[in-house]
Design a protein around this motif. Structure first.
Motif, PDB file in Angstrom:
ATOM      1  N   THR A  37      -3.675  -5.854   3.045  1.00 15.26           N
ATOM      2  CA  THR A  37      -3.895  -4.730   2.142  1.00 15.26           C
ATOM      3  C   THR A  37      -4.951  -5.137   1.119  1.00 15.26           C
ATOM      4  O   THR A  37      -5.192  -6.327   0.876  1.00 15.26           O
ATOM      5  N   TYR A  39      -6.530  -3.231  -2.744  1.00 14.35           N
ATOM      6  CA  TYR A  39      -6.389  -2.050  -3.606  1.00 14.35           C
ATOM      7  C   TYR A  39      -7.567  -1.888  -4.571  1.00 14.35           C
ATOM      8  O   TYR A  39      -7.593  -0.947  -5.345  1.00 14.35           O
ATOM      9  N   LEU A  56      -6.119  -2.360   4.741  1.00  8.94           N
ATOM     10  CA  LEU A  56      -5.271  -1.201   4.478  1.00  8.94           C
ATOM     11  C   LEU A  56      -5.118  -0.968   2.981  1.00  8.94           C
ATOM     12  O   LEU A  56      -4.676  -1.860   2.254  1.00  8.94           O
ATOM     13  N   GLY A  58      -2.767   0.330   1.179  1.00  8.18           N
ATOM     14  CA  GLY A  58      -1.381   0.729   1.407  1.00  8.18           C
ATOM     15  C   GLY A  58      -0.816   1.421   0.171  1.00  8.18           C
ATOM     16  O   GLY A  58      -1.241   1.138  -0.952  1.00  8.18           O
ATOM     17  N   SER A  60       1.782   0.643  -0.887  1.00  9.93           N
ATOM     18  CA  SER A  60       2.428  -0.478  -1.581  1.00  9.93           C
ATOM     19  C   SER A  60       1.702  -0.775  -2.892  1.00  9.93           C
ATOM     20  O   SER A  60       2.214  -1.506  -3.737  1.00  9.93           O
ATOM     21  N   ASP A  98      -3.385   4.710   3.524  1.00  6.36           N
ATOM     22  CA  ASP A  98      -2.049   5.301   3.683  1.00  6.36           C
ATOM     23  C   ASP A  98      -2.010   6.728   3.174  1.00  6.36           C
ATOM     24  O   ASP A  98      -2.578   7.028   2.109  1.00  6.36           O
ATOM     25  N   LYS A 128      -2.984   6.192   7.807  1.00  6.44           N
ATOM     26  CA  LYS A 128      -1.700   5.704   8.323  1.00  6.44           C
ATOM     27  C   LYS A 128      -0.587   6.581   7.766  1.00  6.44           C
ATOM     28  O   LYS A 128      -0.617   6.952   6.587  1.00  6.44           O
ATOM     29  N   HIS A 152       3.381   4.099  11.918  1.00  8.28           N
ATOM     30  CA  HIS A 152       4.147   3.055  11.200  1.00  8.28           C
ATOM     31  C   HIS A 152       5.628   3.356  11.436  1.00  8.28           C
ATOM     32  O   HIS A 152       6.123   4.384  10.971  1.00  8.28           O
ATOM     33  N   VAL A 195       1.869   0.179  13.238  1.00  8.12           N
ATOM     34  CA  VAL A 195       2.479  -0.882  12.423  1.00  8.12           C
ATOM     35  C   VAL A 195       3.964  -0.914  12.755  1.00  8.12           C
ATOM     36  O   VAL A 195       4.631   0.116  12.771  1.00  8.12           O
ATOM     37  N   GLU A 197       7.280  -2.512  11.328  1.00  3.32           N
ATOM     38  CA  GLU A 197       7.750  -3.233  10.134  1.00  3.32           C
ATOM     39  C   GLU A 197       9.260  -3.445  10.194  1.00  3.32           C
ATOM     40  O   GLU A 197      10.033  -2.531  10.501  1.00  3.32           O
ATOM     41  N   ILE A 218       4.670  -6.562  10.648  1.00  7.34           N
ATOM     42  CA  ILE A 218       4.978  -7.114   9.318  1.00  7.34           C
ATOM     43  C   ILE A 218       6.498  -7.263   9.320  1.00  7.34           C
ATOM     44  O   ILE A 218       7.231  -6.287   9.396  1.00  7.34           O
ATOM     45  N   ILE A 228      -0.015  -8.066   9.631  1.00  7.06           N
ATOM     46  CA  ILE A 228      -0.495  -7.581   8.329  1.00  7.06           C
ATOM     47  C   ILE A 228       0.464  -8.071   7.245  1.00  7.06           C
ATOM     48  O   ILE A 228       1.670  -8.210   7.484  1.00  7.06           O
ATOM     49  N   VAL A 230       0.894  -7.939   2.628  1.00  6.80           N
ATOM     50  CA  VAL A 230       0.405  -7.386   1.368  1.00  6.80           C
ATOM     51  C   VAL A 230      -0.348  -8.504   0.626  1.00  6.80           C
ATOM     52  O   VAL A 230       0.185  -9.607   0.446  1.00  6.80           O
TER      53      VAL A 230
HETATM   54  O1  KIV Z   1       1.820   0.101   2.144  1.00  2.05           O
HETATM   55  C1  KIV Z   1       1.653  -0.956   2.779  1.00  2.05           C
HETATM   56  O2  KIV Z   1       1.169  -1.951   2.248  1.00  2.05           O
HETATM   57  C2  KIV Z   1       2.025  -0.979   4.187  1.00  2.05           C
HETATM   58  C3  KIV Z   1       1.967  -2.296   4.893  1.00  2.05           C
HETATM   59  C4  KIV Z   1       2.982  -3.200   4.357  1.00  2.05           C
HETATM   60  C5  KIV Z   1       2.037  -2.157   6.341  1.00  2.05           C
HETATM   61  O3  KIV Z   1       2.375   0.013   4.726  1.00  2.05           O
END
Ligand code: KIV
Length: 309
Positions: A37, A39, A56, A58, A60, A98, A128, A152, A195, A197, A218, A228, A230
């Motif tokens: 990931t 950001y 990604l 994400g 998250s 995401d 995603k 996912h 994905v 998880e 993950i 993958i 974070v």
């Molecule tokens: O939001 C995210 O970081 C995810 C990953 C953990 C796959 O969906």
């Protein structure tokens, strides 16, 4: 290790742009897919320049950088804001963003509208979304609209309330069968990757073998087509309890804590900044009330000597 060796180790394996086709070829060639990931701009640059295949943005980010308790309150505006920064730092990796909770649950039209925003306003190359067979119609609609979709399944954090917490999924034969069916439905609907998880290793291996599209795990064991994590977990920058599948590959927290303590001490002791870290008035220009330094006087005499020659 010499500097050249270090530079070679840092160089991306291939400079070619990663696309859904690249991921498929990786699966076919049994070449593991790497994903992390990101950001923001600096982490995107670091991850991209390290040759990671898939980046990604994400949801998250809600916990990792916004301090939320879970991913449920993350908004489209927040996703767009972070995705734009990551876009600016990404060249080679495939950029996946995401779809946050609420952006695709209401209707297919809503799903399309929000996914189009991620592509048009943030430069996302795929979106995603979480969920299995129930999301197949959305995955099909996005695919028909030329937006690649990464599915996912398994432990899907947006299903927090239904699951009653974050727990490993697919541990009974019925649950495992449902996940196999979900995976196949998503592939049939056009998903370009999946994905997996928080599911048992054995089940992840089985699903990976059933699918033509790549799986990215993950907490799903080593037999997926890729892995993958974070970013903040990988560098010990998360403040939440870590799952057993998280392996820290560096301690940025310790590094930052040391640096912060040193900065604080240096400022408190007035050793930062020092003279070399300061700007000076040009020689010969004096500030009213500030006596000339010996250097100033020497510089002025040298200048006068040159002019008088
Ligand atoms: O939001 C995210 O970081 C995810 C990953 C953990 C796959 O969906």
């Amino acid at each position: 290790m010499s500097m050249t060796e270090v530079r070679d180790a840092m160089r991306p394996v291939s400079v070619a742009k990663v696309t859904p086709q690249t991921l498929l070829q990786s699966k076919q060639a049994s070449t593991p897919i790497t994903a992390l990931t990101a950001y923001d701009y600096p982490t995107a640059r670091l991850v991209d320049e390290a040759g990671i295949d898939l980046l990604l943005v994400g949801d998250s980010l809600g916990m990792a950088v916004l301090g939320y308790d879970n991913t449920l309150s993350v908004t489209m505006d927040e996703m767009l804001h972070h995705a734009r920064a990551v876009r600016r730092g990404t060249q080679r990796a495939m950029l996946v963003v995401d779809m946050p909770f609420g952006s695709y649950q209401v209707s297919v039209e809503d799903t399309l509208r929000n996914a189009l925003r991620l592509v048009k306003e943030a430069g996302s190359e795929a979106v995603k979304l979480e969920g299995g067979a129930a999301q197949a119609s959305r995955v099909r609609a996005l695919t028909d609209a030329e937006i690649p979709v990464v599915g996912h399944i398994g432990l899907t954090p947006q299903s927090l309330h239904r699951m009653g917490g974050y727990s490993v999924q697919g541990r009974s034969e019925t649950a495992a069968e449902q996940l196999r069916e979900d995976a196949l439905e998503l592939e049939r609907a056009g998903a370009v990757a999946l994905v997996l998880e928080g599911i048992p290793r054995e089940l992840a291996a089985q699903i990976t073998g059933l699918l033509t599209i790549p799986t990215i795990g993950i907490g799903a064991g080593p037999d997926c087509d890729g892995q993958i994590l974070v970013f903040h977990d990988v560098f010990s920058l998360s403040f939440t309890k870590q799952a057993k599948f998280v392996r820290p590959f560096g301690d940025a927290r310790q590094l930052m804590q040391n640096g912060l303590a040193q900065f604080r001490e240096a400022v408190a002791a007035r050793t930062f900044p020092d003279d070399a870290e300061s700007y000076h008035m040009p020689s010969g220009i004096t500030l009213a009330g500030v006596p000339l330094t010996e250097e100033d006087v020497a510089a002025m005499s040298a200048k006068a000597a040159t002019v008088c020659k």
